[in-house]
Design a protein around this motif. Sequence first.
Motif, short mmCIF file in Angstrom:
data_model
loop_
_atom_site.label_atom_id
_atom_site.label_comp_id
_atom_site.label_asym_id
_atom_site.label_seq_id
_atom_site.Cartn_x
_atom_site.Cartn_y
_atom_site.Cartn_z
N PHE A 226 20.20 -7.08 -43.55
CA PHE A 226 20.04 -5.87 -44.35
C PHE A 226 20.32 -6.23 -45.81
N VAL A 227 19.35 -6.01 -46.67
CA VAL A 227 19.48 -6.36 -48.09
C VAL A 227 19.20 -5.10 -48.91
N ASN A 228 20.15 -4.72 -49.77
CA ASN A 228 20.02 -3.47 -50.51
C ASN A 228 20.81 -3.59 -51.81
N ASN A 229 20.38 -2.85 -52.85
CA ASN A 229 21.19 -2.78 -54.07
C ASN A 229 21.84 -1.41 -54.24
N VAL A 230 21.67 -0.55 -53.23
CA VAL A 230 22.33 0.76 -53.15
C VAL A 230 22.87 0.88 -51.74
N ASN A 231 23.95 1.58 -51.56
CA ASN A 231 24.51 1.73 -50.21
C ASN A 231 23.51 2.35 -49.25
N TRP A 232 23.49 1.86 -48.03
CA TRP A 232 22.69 2.50 -46.99
C TRP A 232 23.30 3.86 -46.65
N SER A 233 22.48 4.75 -46.11
CA SER A 233 22.96 6.08 -45.77
C SER A 233 24.03 6.01 -44.69
#
Length: 738
Positions: free
Chosen positions: A421-428
């Motif tokens: 999982f790659v994200n620059n904002v928190n996942w829900s």
Amino acid sequence: MPRFSIVVPVHKVQAYLHACLDSVLGQSYRDLEVIAVDDRSPDGCGAILDAYAARDERVRVLHLPENVGLGRARNAGMPYATGDYLFFLDSDDTLTPGALRALADRLDETGDPDVLVFDYARTYWWGGTRRNVLAHLLAECADGTFTAAERPQVLDLLMVVWNKVYRRDFVEREGFTFPPGYYEDTPWTFPVLLSAERIATLDRICLYYRQRRQGSILSTTSRKHFDVHEQYARVFRFVDARPALAHWRPFLHAKMGEHCLDILSKPDRLPPSDRAEFFRRTAEMFRAHRPEGVRVPAELRVLEGSYAGHVLRRNAGRAGLELGRRARQARTATADRAARARSALRRPLDPGLAVYSAFSHRGVLGDPAAIHRAARELAPHIRGVWVLAEEDLAAGLPPDTAYVLADSPGYRRVTERATYFVNNVNWSGSLVKRPGSVHVHTHQGTPLKFMGADLLGRPGARHGFDVPQMLRRADRWDYSLVANRHSELVWERAFPCHFTSLRSGSPRNDVLVGAGPDSGREVRARLGIPDGDTVVLYAPTRRDYRRDGLVERIDLARFAADLGEGRTLVVRLHPSLADGPARGLGLAELHRRGVLVDATDEPEVQDVLLASDVLVTDYSALVFDYALLDRPIVIHADDWDAYRASRGAYLDITAEAPGHVARSYRELAWLFDSGTWQDEEAARLRSAFRDRYGEFDDGRAAERVVRTLMLGEPMPDLTPGAARVPAQAGNRDLLTSP
């Protein structure tokens, strides 16, 4: 003879009158006169007006012997107007900075039309600002002049007098005046727009429409709202007297019905005991003026029945909404139960599946996009799937990009099985971290302002943020990417969670470190920037001491002019400001006229950085990225103390600056006029800043993440002395170099 005659009717607005008059008299465009009409105001308005008239010869005050109301007060001021154009400004509203200059320029551009319609924004007593939702109609009608018959959508705009200026000789020739009573704008605006032979629009917010907590005339519960019937009767009489306008009757008939039903729907307009009578009188007028052979729209057929039927239908509609809400709740609860049941039967994680998201599911952007590109090259066996907020965003995806919509069945399937999982904002919060999955948080840049748990001491800055919830979501991170030791310390303090800091560098900035000297030329060509121009990029950030985040620090038209020939001003707004009123306050109009370039919609900010020769910003985190290019940076810090007090900052960007610091617009203009912006001191400051905050950026960050976290290989060593990219204009300013 002045260009504008601004007629300001005044009654019981002493708390707002100073702001109104200051917004007019403080305009950079000074070819105006103010005709202030004291409508027998019982408070201190008369004295305030006299004081302004004593200080500024452009102000003339009329003191009426009795209160006559808004429309007749405007009528009283009109005979004293000598300007080319009439502007009716309500005394609790204000002009935006640069509004009159923009109006004057547009009038010149369109050859002095009869009417010029401009945009506005509502400003609320609690601090919010909201742009007119139909602003797009102004842009759609921006090509030259037209009549209402040619562009009937102009009549869908708010039918008020104050979002237009009117050529005075046109008004006098047609004999337009305001009637008494409430809704006096209706029998003015419809006849004016239907009669005008040349209408033009200006897609720019020129006026702030104050939404008062109390005291507005139309929010007063009174039988005076019955005046709306006579006002529409005046409109119909006007049309009846001009056979050429007869084809407008169906349109006006529908508008009248919609307007009256809207008044009836508002709880603060009519006394409860008068609502049935208001409905009956509306229905009578609706029947009396119904054109023959015209089908009544479905939403207006209620006026063909009784008030009791209207009440039943209204209550049934409310009940239907409530049933719908409860049904949605039930479906959500059922889906949650099903999700919990599936969790007990989950299949093993798929080691060849990675899920990506950026900026709350807005597209293939930022650090996650750079990692995805590297993974496709270095680990092609890992399938990447992007999460999008809505289907419309799919059109902007690169070819062969797999995606799912947030909270869809497809989203649930991939998030239940993905390993990466790659994200620059928190996942829900609904996403459950499974054992064995690897969550990589990339952040959105090196932190300058307070973040995460550090916001707990900044109540204004954390408005709208649930910090404990933010930290619970951050508990899912396995790795936090950092570009320097400063970021490493900050993230571990701001997010006290169980993750490992990876000294990878910023994947999105690989393109900055490793690009060639021509990397930005394609973007420059796409933006229409002349070859050889020095590109000055202005990238302001949001302010937490303003509810909407927008503070106009620079007059963009003036800055573009002061930069002079051979320099192009490019503006890139902070993402949180892109969909608000900021672009309507002159930016979109200046872009249309070629005064500057609005690059806010460019999908990748790194492309804009590469296309520029110098960055002007206040406290944007882009300074850390831009320093990697070894190009000049100027910090415009005229409100640094307020910014730091409201949001908090991890470093004093004015004391540890990546270039020269301007504390005022005058200093900013001087830096460019004198050539100081690119002197040896600027280079020295930039070098020290880059060495500290670009410590781990060597052009291999995305590769480092993929090899280390997805392929299990040892961490690649940092490449020493990564090359920097020269500016597009070759470090030479056309105006200051011999």
